[in-house]
Scaffold this motif. Structure first.
Motif: not given
Length: 308
Positions: A103-109, A112-115
């Protein structure tokens, strides 16, 4: 009296195109349509050599229509068509469980956390450096050139070194990626805040000295309020660069999660559709993050009285 009563000719009412292009939606729609048109043309142009070679090897007859259709339906194209990327986005975002590693939502999160962590650290570091540079002449002469020189080093060159060094001392996962994000995003914050803290008019500074204001009072009541517009302009740049840093930080580690990991897997197996879906997801995340900073900016400026 009306212009007709005075004998003056009435102004013609604006046409449909004039009304459409008067706002933002019309020009934006035209630009988007132009991008999609060029994208489809590029898809056919870049994928055509592979298809023509296949037709010739198999002895098949082909036409321009068939070439265009096949170019926009290849399983592993050089450049995927927009509708192929849209299908992949729909499958990876809406049809997968958010906890699935597909899931791109999982990878995006994960990215996003490190961002956000890197952005927070970079913002604090940039503000601290700017305050020191503005108030301490020694730092202005010695530190500012090094801050500028730090950005001449390619991040792709130092990212693996940061990952290896921090990994050897026990820091893995989120922290190394956040540090890479911090390294990229502290620079615009520092430069913008130095400009902002120095933006008050000399007459305003003289007035504060006339009132016998201390350095702290000058900072709180004059320098800091004057620097807020500069700060948010820098933060909009910094948040987007921070996302880039987080993605770059995922590449040399062979990470199993994050937008960077998604790009790596796609490149390993030649899944260009997956690569483009991850890229567009990253672009959408950057746009949302910049928009979020813009919303905070409007609230802060309204509260401080800078903007009604």
């Amino acid at each position: 009296m009306t212009t007709e009563a005075l004998g003056a000719p009435a102004r013609p009412s604006p046409g449909l195109l004039s009304r459409i292009f008067a706002g933002r939606s019309g020009p934006l729609a035209v630009v988007c349509l132009a991008i999609f048109a060029l994208w489809y043309l590029g898809t056919v142009w870049l994928n055509a050599p592979l298809l023509i070679d296949r037709y010739e090897r198999q002895g098949e007859d082909w036409s321009i229509t068939r070439l265009a259709e096949d170019a926009m339906a290849m399983e592993r194209p050089v450049l995927p068509a927009p509708h192929q990327v849209a299908v992949e986005l729909n499958k990876s975002i809406f049809q997968r469980n958010v906890t699935s590693k597909r899931s791109l939502v999982y990878h995006g999160w994960v990215t996003l956390s490190s961002t956000l962590l890197g952005f927070a650290m970079g913002t604090l570091l940039g503000i601290a450096l700017a305050v020191g540079i503005v108030h301490v002449n020694t730092l202005d002469r010695s530190l500012l050139p090094w801050v500028i020189a730090s950005q001449t080093i390619p991040i792709l060159a130092i990212a693996p070194m940061i990952i290896v060094v921090l990994g050897n001392i026990g820091f893995t996962g989120l922290v190394p990626k956040a540090l890479i994000s911090m390294y990229l995003c502290f620079f615009p914050v520092t430069i913008g805040m130095v400009k902002g803290l120095r933006s008050p008019d000399p007459l305003q500074m003289d007035l504060m000295r006339t009132y016998s204001a201390s350095t702290g009072q000058v900072f709180r009541k004059l320098r800091w309020p004057s620097s807020i517009p500069f700060l948010f302009a820098s933060l909009k740049v910094a948040i987007a660069i921070s996302l880039v840093g987080a993605i770059v930080g995922e590449l040399p580690t062979g990470a199993s999660a994050g937008i960077g990991a998604r790009l790596l897997v796609g490149s390993y197996y030649g899944q260009t559709v997956q690569i483009w879906a991850a890229l567009l997801t990253a672009a959408a995340m950057a746009g949302l993050l910049v928009a979020a900073v813009g919303m905070v900016e409007r609230l802060v400026l309204r509260r401080t009285g800078v903007r009604p």
